[in-house]
Design an enzyme around this catalytic site. Structure first.
Site, mmCIF file in Angstrom:
data_model
loop_
_atom_site.group_PDB
_atom_site.id
_atom_site.type_symbol
_atom_site.label_atom_id
_atom_site.label_comp_id
_atom_site.label_asym_id
_atom_site.label_seq_id
_atom_site.Cartn_x
_atom_site.Cartn_y
_atom_site.Cartn_z
ATOM 1 C CB CYS A 2 -0.962 0.328 1.192
ATOM 2 S SG CYS A 2 -1.532 -1.238 1.687
ATOM 3 N NE ARG A 50 -6.392 -3.818 1.710
ATOM 4 C CZ ARG A 50 -7.300 -5.286 1.969
ATOM 5 N NH1 ARG A 50 -8.581 -4.731 1.561
ATOM 6 N NH2 ARG A 50 -7.012 -6.129 2.502
ATOM 7 C CG LEU A 51 -2.135 -4.379 -3.906
ATOM 8 C CD1 LEU A 51 -2.448 -3.825 -5.586
ATOM 9 C CD2 LEU A 51 -0.354 -4.058 -4.931
ATOM 10 C CB SER A 380 12.189 -10.120 -7.255
ATOM 11 O OG SER A 380 13.620 -9.485 -6.747
ATOM 12 N N GLY A 381 14.197 -12.589 -6.723
ATOM 13 C CA GLY A 381 15.659 -13.525 -6.580
ATOM 14 C C GLY A 381 16.750 -12.034 -6.177
#
Length: 612
Positions: A2, A50-51, A380-381
């Protein structure tokens, strides 16, 4: 994931400041496209975008709880990965829960443990709590600085936001840049605390900022420490695998579609393989993780190796996806999209800064935009090289002997944009770099009894984890959240970082290669080609049409003789890059031109007051 923002002042009544807080919240809309909210009382205005990732219905913010006849208000960005265990513990302590969200767990955990809650959290987070009971604001940032958080002592109190643009939206804050800000931008030292904007600071990773009627204080609750490592090699390998598997599995938790970023390198391939196995364990053998890689038009034909890349990513990513069994996709980008001024400006706005890495920023932004069409969370790395010792500078006698930050040996002279001689004389960047390097070394924890060689490697590991990594995390957060995509980084689990940091260098390189401890986890999970592959940085385009377009855009940016751009840029220093034939334009010269373009866009959008 968010965007958070707010304003606390004891000098005025904020209940009538709806328009101000709305303007601040609006700047966070890309970070939180699903919903927005605000909460106001006499001395606090708290906002949120907000997501929705966990508990789509129940996690609305700002979230409020009653306590001792007052309200405690939380605005929170990020994820707490151990929220299920914390919720069980809090229930045993008598706390009721009305949602399934980690937000409510964090709020209840604060009510139970106060500021000491920070020691119980596993995750990436930046949050603010306004506590009416104590008339205090606390701002908290996660240990590694994965999630951003800025604040400013302005407007009669404190303003804060996930990004500087939220603070700059306040009508009493002027977008102002002084010599210190330019020094931070162009020194490539990646300090945390100061920002390019005068008067706006970052909350330090692993820190808590408190503001109440007695003023503002800041304390550190976590830092990387030097501890004895008593485990033998087999035990160490087993513990590394357990910590990495546990981190990956925890970070898979979400109520929305997930995917991975799969470059075909060791780090992302190991992570994708672990996640694919967990998906099949949870959801059935027919299920598989979706994975994404980026590639460029004509990359196979035009690729030439350089100091950062020995091979193109896409073939390795495809082979890794087939070996793992992921649902793999390659996003192909052409020069027109990379050169589109609207895309470049979107990147500059996302960063709030004129400093980036050219086409690698634009392509990452476009990649994230394509991923967002089908996924809301990507893993993700990032950070494996910093944690396990994967960069060339860990293995280079020159870097080990150098009296400076190791990345400056590669990036400084080639990538730093030539600055106007008058400005350069005022900035004294070489002195600033030397002073900052001494301060950075003084912060490296000491372990009694280690050899000078072990001590030196520990210094490079600490510099990489506390500086180089933070600018990578900053880049990934800003460009992903600009399109409403949450990116998680399992290698940044603080338990893994603490454990591997203290493993002896002989263990980290026990098989004669870089990242030996991670490579031990990889056996059986990844194809042999990935095990054997050398470290490659994020890919860059080699298309001559892109070089030609960058030269034209940079030349256009420098045309106006009255532009403030000319007070910052050494035009004579840029000219050689403008005159090189496009097919011979190297990445270092090209990046100088890209930074001219980005600086021009940044000045045009923010119109800051530049104090030289």
């Amino acid at each position: 994931m968010c965007g958070i923002t707010g304003w606390v002042s004891f000098d005025r009544d904020l209940r009538s400041e709806h328009q101000v807080i709305e303007a601040m919240v609006a700047t966070m809309t890309p970070r939180g496209p699903d919903a927005g909210g605000r909460w106001l009382d006499a001395h606090a205005a708290i906002g949120h975008r907000r997501l929705a990732v966990i508990d789509i219905i129940g996690g609305q913010q700002p979230m409020v709880a009653e306590s001792a006849g007052a309200e405690v208000v939380l605005t929170y960005s990020g994820e707490v990965y151990n929220f299920v265990e914390l919720r069980d513990e809090l229930r045993r302590l008598g706390h009721p829960f009305h949602t399934q969200s980690d937000t409510e767990v964090l709020l209840r955990a604060y009510l139970e443990w106060g500021e000491e809650v920070v020691h119980r959290l596993n995750g990436m987070y930046a949050f603010a709590v306004w506590d009416q009971r104590r008339q205090s604001l606390i701002l908290v940032r996660d240990r590694l600085g994965i999630k951003p958080l800025y604040y400013s002592q302005a407007a009669g109190g404190v303003l804060f936001g996930s990004e500087p643009k939220a603070i700059l939206a306040h009508p009493e804050v002027e977008p102002r840049v002084d010599l210190d800000g330019i020094r931070e931008a162009y020194s490539l030292l990646f300090n945390t605390g100061p920002s390019v904007w005068s008067g706006i600071r970052e909350v330090l990773p692993g820190s808590v900022v408190r503001f109440d009627r007695s003023g503002l204080t800041e304390r550190t609750y976590w830092r990387i420490e030097a501890r004895p490592h008593t485990d033998d090699l087999p035990t160490t390998l087993a513990n590394v695998r357990h910590l990495l598997v546990d981190s990956a599995h925890r970070q898979l938790e979400a109520d929305v579609p997930r995917c991975t970023l799969l470059s075909g390198g060791l780090d992302s391939t190991v992570l994708t393989a672990l996640l694919n196995r967990e998906i099949q364990h949870r959801e059935g053998p027919g299920e598989r993780i979706r994975s994404f890689a980026v590639d460029y038009h004509d990359q196979q034909e035009q690729f030439t190796a350089d100091v950062l890349r020995s091979s193109p990513d896409a073939p390795f990513a495809r082979e890794a996806g087939e070996f793992i069994g992921s649902d793999h996709h390659t996003i192909l980008l052409d020069p027109d999209r990379l050169l589109d001024p609207a895309n470049r400006q979107a990147v500059v706005i996302a960063r709030d800064s004129p400093i980036g890495v050219g086409d690698m920023d634009t392509s990452l932004y476009l990649l994230f935009g394509e991923i967002r069409r089908t996924s809301t969370v990507a893993l993700s790395g990032e950070a494996a090289d910093e944690v396990f010792g994967g960069y060339p500078w860990f293995h280079s006698p020159q870097a080990l002997a150098a009296d400076t930050f190791p990345w400056l040996l590669v990036t400084n002279d080639r990538q730093a944009m030539p600055l106007h001689p008058d400005l350069s004389a005022k900035l004294r960047l070489r002195e600033f770099q030397a002073d900052t390097y001494r301060d950075a070394l003084a912060a490296v924890p000491v372990h009694d009894g280690e050899s000078p060689e072990e001590r030196r490697v520990r210094e490079l590991l600490h510099l990489s984890l506390t500086r180089w990594l933070r600018q990578l995390l900053h880049r990934k957060d800003r460009l992903s959240m600009a399109v409403g995509l949450e990116v998680r980084v399992p290698y940044c689990d603080h338990r893994l970082v603490e454990y591997v940091f203290n493993a002896p260098w002989a263990m980290k390189t026990y098989d004669g290669r870089e990242k030996s401890l991670l490579r031990s986890v990889a056996h059986g999970l990844v194809p042999q080609s990935v095990l054997d592959r050398l470290k490659n940085h994020y890919p860059s385009t080699h298309d001559v049409r892109y070089n030609r377009g960058v030269q034209q855009q940079a030349a256009d940016a420098l045309k106006d003789p009255h532009s403030v751009l000319r007070e910052i840029v050494d035009v004579d220093g840029v000219r050689p890059a403008l005159e090189v034939p496009p097919e011979k334009l190297g990445w270092g010269h090209r990046l100088r031109l890209e930074r001219v373009i980005d600086l021009s866009l940044w000045l045009g959008y923010y119109n800051p007051t530049i104090v030289l």
